[in-house]
Design a protein around this motif. Structure first.
Motif, PDB file in Angstrom:
ATOM      1  N   ALA A  19       0.822  -1.210   0.000  1.00 13.78           N
ATOM      2  CA  ALA A  19       0.000   0.000   0.000  1.00 13.78           C
ATOM      3  C   ALA A  19       0.857   1.262   0.000  1.00 13.78           C
ATOM      4  O   ALA A  19       0.333   2.368  -0.150  1.00 13.78           O
ATOM      5  N   GLY A  20       2.172   1.108   0.198  1.00  8.46           N
ATOM      6  CA  GLY A  20       3.078   2.255   0.168  1.00  8.46           C
ATOM      7  C   GLY A  20       2.997   3.128   1.407  1.00  8.46           C
ATOM      8  O   GLY A  20       3.237   4.337   1.332  1.00  8.46           O
ATOM      9  N   LEU A  21       2.663   2.515   2.545  1.00 11.93           N
ATOM     10  CA  LEU A  21       2.471   3.284   3.777  1.00 11.93           C
ATOM     11  C   LEU A  21       3.414   2.827   4.876  1.00 11.93           C
ATOM     12  O   LEU A  21       3.891   1.694   4.870  1.00 11.93           O
ATOM     13  N   THR A  22       3.639   3.714   5.836  1.00  7.03           N
ATOM     14  CA  THR A  22       4.408   3.373   7.029  1.00  7.03           C
ATOM     15  C   THR A  22       3.463   2.811   8.087  1.00  7.03           C
ATOM     16  O   THR A  22       2.237   3.003   8.006  1.00  7.03           O
ATOM     17  N   ALA A  23       4.043   2.158   9.083  1.00  6.72           N
ATOM     18  CA  ALA A  23       3.227   1.660  10.201  1.00  6.72           C
ATOM     19  C   ALA A  23       2.546   2.830  10.910  1.00  6.72           C
ATOM     20  O   ALA A  23       1.398   2.716  11.347  1.00  6.72           O
ATOM     21  N   GLU A  24       3.247   3.959  10.989  1.00  5.92           N
ATOM     22  CA  GLU A  24       2.673   5.135  11.642  1.00  5.92           C
ATOM     23  C   GLU A  24       1.451   5.650  10.881  1.00  5.92           C
ATOM     24  O   GLU A  24       0.447   6.030  11.477  1.00  5.92           O
ATOM     25  N   ARG A  25       1.536   5.645   9.559  1.00  4.69           N
ATOM     26  CA  ARG A  25       0.411   6.130   8.735  1.00  4.69           C
ATOM     27  C   ARG A  25      -0.785   5.182   8.853  1.00  4.69           C
ATOM     28  O   ARG A  25      -1.928   5.625   8.949  1.00  4.69           O
ATOM     29  N   ILE A  26      -0.524   3.885   8.854  1.00  3.08           N
ATOM     30  CA  ILE A  26      -1.606   2.907   9.041  1.00  3.08           C
ATOM     31  C   ILE A  26      -2.259   3.144  10.397  1.00  3.08           C
ATOM     32  O   ILE A  26      -3.487   3.162  10.519  1.00  3.08           O
ATOM     33  N   ALA A  27      -1.437   3.342  11.426  1.00  2.00           N
ATOM     34  CA  ALA A  27      -1.952   3.564  12.778  1.00  2.00           C
ATOM     35  C   ALA A  27      -2.865   4.786  12.819  1.00  2.00           C
ATOM     36  O   ALA A  27      -3.955   4.739  13.397  1.00  2.00           O
ATOM     37  N   GLU A  28      -2.432   5.869  12.197  1.00  2.00           N
ATOM     38  CA  GLU A  28      -3.257   7.087  12.152  1.00  2.00           C
ATOM     39  C   GLU A  28      -4.570   6.839  11.419  1.00  2.00           C
ATOM     40  O   GLU A  28      -5.620   7.317  11.843  1.00  2.00           O
ATOM     41  N   SER A  29      -4.497   6.094  10.327  1.00  2.00           N
ATOM     42  CA  SER A  29      -5.684   5.847   9.505  1.00  2.00           C
ATOM     43  C   SER A  29      -6.756   5.041  10.219  1.00  2.00           C
ATOM     44  O   SER A  29      -7.939   5.213   9.952  1.00  2.00           O
ATOM     45  N   CYS A  30      -6.317   4.141  11.109  1.00  3.37           N
ATOM     46  CA  CYS A  30      -7.310   3.267  11.736  1.00  3.37           C
ATOM     47  C   CYS A  30      -7.418   3.464  13.246  1.00  3.37           C
ATOM     48  O   CYS A  30      -8.053   2.661  13.925  1.00  3.37           O
ATOM     49  N   GLY A  31      -6.813   4.523  13.774  1.00  2.51           N
ATOM     50  CA  GLY A  31      -6.990   4.847  15.185  1.00  2.51           C
ATOM     51  C   GLY A  31      -6.310   3.898  16.148  1.00  2.51           C
ATOM     52  O   GLY A  31      -6.782   3.695  17.267  1.00  2.51           O
TER      53      GLY A  31
END
Length: 84
Positions: free
Chosen positions: A10-22
């Motif tokens: 998906a081209g995302l960091t773990a931090e970005r995933i975390a932000e996206s799903c709370g």
């Protein structure tokens, strides 16, 4: 494909995933390492699937792969070892 590979696809960091799903980035890293499995409400699951840009089936398979990889990494006990 494991959970980390899904995120990378998906081209995302773990931090970005975390932000996206709370969730915290530590939670995401634990999922990726197979140390824990996601326990999500339906709404949260939809957010996670959108963040990872995958289907429920792909995510479920990735969880299984991550857990299997974690089990392989754990050192096995040798005969005669005792818990002290």
């Amino acid at each position: 494909m494991n959970i980390e590979e899904l995120r990378q696809r998906a081209g995302l960091t773990a931090e970005r995933i975390a932000e996206s799903c709370g969730k915290s980035s530590g939670t995401i890293r634990n999922w990726e390492a197979g140390r824990s499995i996601p326990k999500l409400e339906p709404r949260e699951m939809m957010q996670v699937l959108a963040a990872y840009q995958c289907t429920l089936e792909e995510f479920s398979e990735a969880i299984d792969v991550s857990r299997t990889e974690q089990k392989r990494k754990k050192p096995g006990r040798k005969p005669g070892d005792r818990n002290l």
